[in-house]
Structure formats: C-alpha cells, structure tokens
Scaffold this motif. Structure first.
Motif, short mmCIF file in Angstrom:
data_model
loop_
_atom_site.label_atom_id
_atom_site.label_comp_id
_atom_site.label_asym_id
_atom_site.label_seq_id
_atom_site.Cartn_x
_atom_site.Cartn_y
_atom_site.Cartn_z
N ARG A 1 0.85 -1.19 0.00
CA ARG A 1 0.00 0.00 0.00
C ARG A 1 0.90 1.25 0.00
N ASP B 1 0.31 9.00 -0.82
CA ASP B 1 -1.14 8.96 -0.96
C ASP B 1 -1.70 10.36 -1.24
N TYR B 2 -3.01 10.44 -1.18
CA TYR B 2 -3.70 11.67 -1.62
C TYR B 2 -3.29 12.89 -0.80
N ARG B 3 -2.93 12.69 0.43
CA ARG B 3 -2.64 13.87 1.27
C ARG B 3 -1.18 14.31 1.16
N ASP C 1 -3.81 7.16 -4.81
CA ASP C 1 -5.05 7.75 -4.29
C ASP C 1 -6.15 6.69 -4.17
N LEU C 2 -6.15 5.76 -5.11
CA LEU C 2 -7.17 4.70 -5.08
C LEU C 2 -7.06 3.84 -3.83
N ARG D 1 -6.64 4.62 -0.95
CA ARG D 1 -7.21 5.25 0.25
C ARG D 1 -8.33 4.39 0.84
N VAL D 2 -9.07 3.74 -0.02
CA VAL D 2 -10.09 2.81 0.46
C VAL D 2 -9.59 1.40 0.21
N GLN D 3 -9.49 0.61 1.27
CA GLN D 3 -8.97 -0.75 1.15
C GLN D 3 -10.08 -1.75 0.92
#
Lengths: 166, 592
Positions: B571, B576-578, B587-588, B590-592
C-alpha cells in the motif's frame, strides 16, 4: 439554496444550539461497500452553518473514514443522530468535503489538542450537507404517528375508559 | 462543418451543464416528441402578452404561434436543477447560429437562466467561428439582455428588432491545439470504470490537460490564504502576468492535484471564482467546486542567512518538498531524460527568487526552514527530498549521496525521534550508499525512479540513467533498498504514457499497459511499490508537443496497478492523496 448544495434541508436553530453543547450525544452512521453498517460517536460534530455539519476523523484507516470516502466518491449517504436530554434529531446527509489542511482543519485539530492533550492528532475534517432533518424527540414521534395513523399506532389499553371509582 | 439547418443544434441526450447559477445548475437536454405540449404551452405563456401588444388581428397572432411551434429537430429543453424550465431552438448554418426561440418560464425569468443559455450559444459560436443572430419583438424587454451580451442591431421592421453578434473567432489560443477526438472524459470513464471514482479520474485529467485561471480566480488567489508566492501565471485567454500563484488544487474528497495553475497543455480546464467559491469548468461545462491548498505559515519568512523559506521548501497540503541541490548534471552533455523540463524550470525560477538562488541549499537553512514549518499545528506529515542527479564522486553518485545525508541530518535535528516520516527521490544508489543513508540519517523511504520499464525505450528516453549506471543497476538499487528500508518502504515511479512517445515508443496503448503491469508485478514481488504519474509533454522538454495518451489509458493503468499491489499486500501510503498529489493509483488505495 446554492446551486452546488443540491436539495439541502436546513438545520433547525435548536439543533444548531444543541450541537454547541458539550454533552450532546452525536452519532455517525456510515455504510461500507459491502453494505455493513458502522456506527461511531463523533463528539467533535458541530454545525458550521445552516446546512453544514463538520466533525474530525482521527484516522484514514478507521472504518468510518473509509466509508465516508466511499460515500463521497460514489454519492452515498450517511446518517447522524443527535440527542440532548429529551430532544433528538435524525439527519440524513451526504459527505460534501474532506479537509486535510486550512483554517477549519486547524480549528478542529486545536480543539482536539485542548480536549485530548498536545499530541492529539486528526486525519481530516469532514463536512456533511444535510439532505433531511427530522425531529426525533418522543413528543414529535408521537405527534407524527397520530397524524399519520390515528387509530393504528397506539395499543388499546392506553385508550381504555377507566371509571373514576373503579 | 454542419450543413445549413440540416442537423439538430445539439445532439446530446444526456443533460449537459451550461452554467451554474446562484440558484441552480442550468443544463440542456435534447427535446423529445413528448415535449411538444410543454414547449407550445411555454411559448404561449412567455409570448402571448408581447404578441398581443404587437398584433391586434387574431389571425396574425395565430400565425405567430403556428410559426413558432415546437420543432423537435432543432430544439433543446432548458433545465434548472433537473427541472424543465425553458427551451432553446437553434438553427445552424455555415456561418452563423440563429437563435430561433429562447423561452424561460415566466416565474423563473430574471434569474440568469436565459443569459446562461445564450452565453453557452455564444461560446459555441466562438469555438466554431460563427456569428450569432436572432430577432426579437420590439415590445419584448429581452432585447436589453441581448444587447448586454453584445448583440448589435442590424435592422428593424414594424414588429421586430434584428440583432447579430459578429463572428467570434478566437483571437488567441491559450493552449497547444491537440484535438481530443472525443476521448471519454472523467464522468464517462467513471461509469465504464466503476472502481475508479470520478474524483481520481478528474485529478488525472486536470494533470493531463492543465489548468487556467480566469481573471476572477487569479484575483481570488491573491488572498493571503492562497498565496504561494510570485510566479508567472497564465490566465484568461493566455495572458501572462507576474502575480501570486496558488498551490496544489484540492478536490472535494481531499485529493490534491499537483498542477501548475497557468500550465498550458491540451485544452486546459478552467477555474473561475464566483460567489466566494472556486469552480472548475471544462470548456463551458461546470465540473465541480474545488479549492487550493492553503498557504503554510512559514511562507514569507526568512532564514537567519536571509533566504526566503519558500525557496528552500515548498508545501503540498501535508508534505514539505525540499530540493537541496538544484542542478541536474544529466543535462551536461544532453543526457537529461527526454520528458524532463526540470533544468529549464529551475533556470526560470532562479530569476524569480528573491536574491541569489544557489545550487546547493545550506544545511542550516534547511534546518531553520523545517523548524519554522513544523510550528504550524497539524500541517505537515512528511518531508520529501529530491534533487538534480549528480553522478560525480569516487563511486558514481557519491557526491549526491553525501549531499543528501548532510541535508537529511540537518532536517533530522528537528525531530525527537531518530527516524521521521521522510522520502528521498534519488538516483540508483549502490548497496553501500543505501546503507550509509539508512545508518546516518532518519530517512524512512527511498525512491529511485525507473521512469520507463522497457529496456530499449528506457535507454532512449533516459540517456543519463542509461549512462550512469544503466537500467539494471537502477532496478538492483530498488531491490537492495528493500533489504535495508524494508518491504513497502521503497518506491519507484514511472512517467506513464511517455513510453508511447514518438518515434521509438510503443505503438499501442495495450503494449504500454502490458509493460507497466509487468513492471509493477516484478517490483511488487520484490517488495517495491511501483507508482505511475501522468506524463506531461512540458514546454522545455524534448517531447514538448507530443500527444499524450487518452484519459482511458490512465483509468486502466491505475486500476491495474492498484490490483497488482493489493495482491502483494503493498500500500503506497507515503505517496497517498494527502502527501503527493501525483499518483492516481495510490489515491485509489485510500479505500482498502
């Protein structure tokens, strides 16, 4: 109503007042991709204005954060319940924005540090727009029930005639 | 070119956004036969009073309404917030758009709906180089609106004004003209790729196509909240001005979009500022409300040696980006990566810096800048270092490694823990060099970017990397780093799409995707996270002017890369997005 805010309901003034009280109970319900619901307390939840609720999430990995992301990505809804004494409200809302920096984020972060100590941290502040707000206090529920189903809701023992000297 | 009056004015079935108003979003949808009753009733409601004032003879009045009856072939229904509120009947000829009828329900008039529709027509005319013409009953007050929009009177008779807006050919194109050939956009792709949300597709498309600010948006980002410092910003129709530029753009889901406002790529998106909000548009179509990363508190401050801190570290929403050495030696002798405009960018930015812009940043300046940045509560959660490549030294890259260690040590003095969340995007270092980095600094993540996986294309596109020490050495560096930094703490980036560059790149999108997936699988097996970023043919790079792959390519790519990494339990939380804002695939996750 602003064009970006869709068909939002207005948060009643009393609800907004209650959301400034520390002892109000604030519950956030979300649902995951698999349909499994998740319910958490969110003490930081406040009303930012007539339409917008805001609260802090501590971790991106938390199930509620995951479900909120899923909801904002796919136009899903969440539910909020606010209870204070005999007053209660049920709010259906949609995630509107996830803040990871900026003045509102900082305000929630500092509040978390006041409440939980200088090392307290938050991952994001979520803004919700309320779709519908309903008064869920007992009196309001009964009133709605009587109005909608005048002879179907109450048990008959509550309506039985009792003679004065019986 | 549309044949005169031969085709419907618009052919879309799905509503298309014309323009957002304060009270709603105005869209157009194609008319259907069942709309006849609505349209004819609307015509009577809106026009009867004016018609009755114009003609007293009943047969004249009847003739007017007969002439203006529902014409499904050329009519679109105007909607506000999804409700039918009006109609637009437009006839198209070789040289002009003729507004045959535009009606809005009387109770909704005065809210800007008609103006929004007309502006949409005018924008189309401008794009197509056509004039706009209409006629208007003399007693109809709408004539004022038409004149406000620039229509001029061409003549009049006893009953009508004849108004015309001259041909609206654009005088200056703000973008490199590369027609999109009807490539599906983010909304269409979100439907065909349901596992890739609209926000991530939008992010990649904005990166791919660029972003322009309207004059109103440019004014708005002069607010201290958004001020990321002076830069040359291109806005409006291509005008350039030296003003404060904003930082990364933020989407509503918190996704940061690393894009230079004013960058001119291919049919750039536009950000406007209305009613206190930044609104993103694709042409005339409203896309979504957006924001920009707020200015960090340390911007505008100086180190004890007088260097502006924002020239030492730039801020993404939660990441400090530090470039301790602003010179890429690959450019010496023309060995730079062919997609790269790094050196030219640095050269340009050096002219903007306040005072000298030295190649190497002093350790004390780094320390002080990070110290100041960390005073802002909750702002930064990672430090990222990158710099120009420097192959000099006893062993290749020794100079560079020494410099990175010095910088990391200076930064590390700010932390109470030995290790701090940090990433180094560096060259392909040897195992001993990696061991030194890990042992002597608080670095947590290392990232030697492979850029291109295919060996032949790698050698062609990345001649510097090929020369010092070659593709295999860069791959080996990533794999060695896993032993030192741990699985999941080593990354490598690919400039996705550049492998399709002409003349030596892949011939098909499928070949390019297969190459990416092979690379991701190889690296994932070895504990390395392979990320993609969108290739931009930067002005100043050797590939400037080349055509990028369509957004659909990136949708397939990020979906595939995410699936491969997930299969290996990896991961990309460091990018990531932040933190980064460059990678749709992380970014994807972010939700596992």
């Amino acid at each position: 109503m602003s064009f970006l805010e869709g068909n939002m309901d207005v948060l009643p003034k009393k609800l907004r007042e209650v959301l400034h009280k520390p002892h109000a109970i604030r519950i956030l319900a979300t649902v995951g991709r698999d349909g499994v619901p998740d319910v958490v307390l969110r003490d930081s939840l406040v009303a930012l204005d007539d339409h917008t609720l805001a609260f802090a999430e501590t971790s991106d990995a938390d199930q509620s954060s995951q479900n909120l992301t899923q909801a904002i990505w796919y136009d899903g809804a969440v539910a909020v319940s606010v209870v204070h004494g005999a007053r209660a409200w049920r709010i259906r809302a949609r995630p509107w924005r996830c803040l990871i920096a900026g003045p509102v984020f900082k305000r929630f972060l500092l509040a978390a540090r006041v409440a939980r100590g200088p090392d307290a941290d938050i991952a994001a502040v979520w803004l919700l727009h309320a779709d519908t707000v309903s008064d869920e206090s007992l009196a309001a529920q009964l009133e709605r029930d009587v109005a909608q189903r005048p002879f179907a809701g109450a048990h008959l023992d509550c309506a039985r005639f009792v003679a004065e000297n019986a | 070119m549309t044949a005169p009056c031969a085709a419907p004015a618009f052919t879309s079935v799905q509503p298309r956004t014309v323009q957002p108003l304060r009270d709603g979003v105005v869209t157009l949808r194609a008319a259907r036969a069942v709309d006849a009753a609505f349209v004819d009733a609307l015509t009577r409601q809106t026009m009867l009073a004016y018609v009755a004032r114009t003609w007293s003879n009943v047969s004249d009045i009847a003739a007017y309404f007969a002439k203006n009856r529902f014409d499904p072939e050329h009519t679109e229904i105007v909607q506000c917030n999804g409700q039918d509120v009006g109609r637009l009947t437009l006839l198209v000829t070789q040289d002009e758009l003729f507004v045959d009828n535009i009606h809005v329900q009387p109770e909704l008039q005065g809210r800007g709906i008609g103006g929004a529709v007309l502006r949409h027509v005018i924008a189309r005319a401008r794009r197509e180089g056509r004039a706009v013409r209409l006629q208007c009953l003399r007693v109809n007050p709408a004539a004022k609106l038409y004149r406000r929009l620039g229509f001029v009177e061409q003549g009049q008779d006893a009953t009508h004004f004849f108004l015309r807006l001259p041909s609206q050919r654009p005088t200056r194109s703000p973008v490199v003209q590369q027609p999109r050939l009807h490539d599906p956009g983010p909304r269409e792709l979100a439907e065909s790729h349901p596992r890739v949300p609209f926000f991530i597709l939008l992010k990649m498309d904005v990166q791919r196509r660029g972003l322009l600010l309207t004059p109103a948006a440019l004014d708005a980002v002069q607010d201290p909240l958004y001020d990321y410092g002076r830069s040359y910003v291109i806005y409006g129709q291509g005008e350039q001005v030296r003003k404060n530029a904003p930082g990364p753009m933020l989407l509503r889901d918190g996704t940061s979009v690393l894009v230079l406002a004013g960058a001119q790529y291919n049919e750039a998106y536009t950000v406007d500022f209305r009613d206190g909000r930044f609104l993103l548009f694709d042409g005339d179509a409203f896309i979504d409300e957006v924001d920009f990363s707020p200015r960090p508190d340390y911007y505008g401050k100086r180190t004890s040696s007088g260097v502006p801190m924002e020239t030492i570290a730039t801020a993404r929403p939660q990441r400090l980006d530090i470039n301790p050495y602003r010179y890429c030696h690959f450019w010496d002798g023309g060995h730079q990566c062919r997609y790269c405009a790094y050196f030219t960018d640095v050269k340009a930015s050096s002219t903007l810096a306040d005072g000298k812009f030295p190649r190497q940043v002093a350790g004390q300046d780094l320390y002080e800048t990070v110290a100041e940045a960390l005073k802002e509560p909750g702002r930064f959660s990672q430090v990222m270092l990158t710099s120009g490549a420097d192959p000099r030294g006893d062993q290749t890259f020794d100079f560079e490694v020494d410099r990175q260690i010095e910088a990391l040590q200076a930064i590390g003095r700010n932390f109470k823990t030995r290790r701090f969340a940090s990433q180094l995007i560096g060259c392909g270092y040897s195992r001993p060099q990696l061991q030194r980095l890990y042992a002597e600094t608080g670095l947590t993540t290392y990232c030697p970017d492979i850029e291109v996986w295919d060996p032949k294309i790698f050698d062609w596109i990345c001649p510097g990397k090929a020369k010092w020490n070659g593709r295999d050495a860069w791959i080996r560096s990533a794999l060695d780093a896993v032993d030192i930094f741990g699985p999941g703490n080593v990354y490598t980036n690919a400039v996705a799409g550049v492998e399709l560059a002409k003349p030596h790149g892949f011939a098909t999108l499928d070949q390019a995707l297969a190459s990416h997936f092979e690379a991701c699988e190889f690296f994932a097996k070895n504990g390395v996270i392979y990320l993609s970023l969108v290739w931009i043919p930067w002005r100043g790079s050797q590939f400037h002017g080349q055509k990028q792959p369509p957004l659909a390519f990136y949708a397939r790519l990020v979906e595939g890369l995410r699936d491969i990494r997930r299969a290996y339990g990896l991961r990309a939380s460091n990018d990531d997005y932040r933190h980064c804002g460059n990678h749709g695939d992380s970014d994807l996750e972010r939700v596992q």
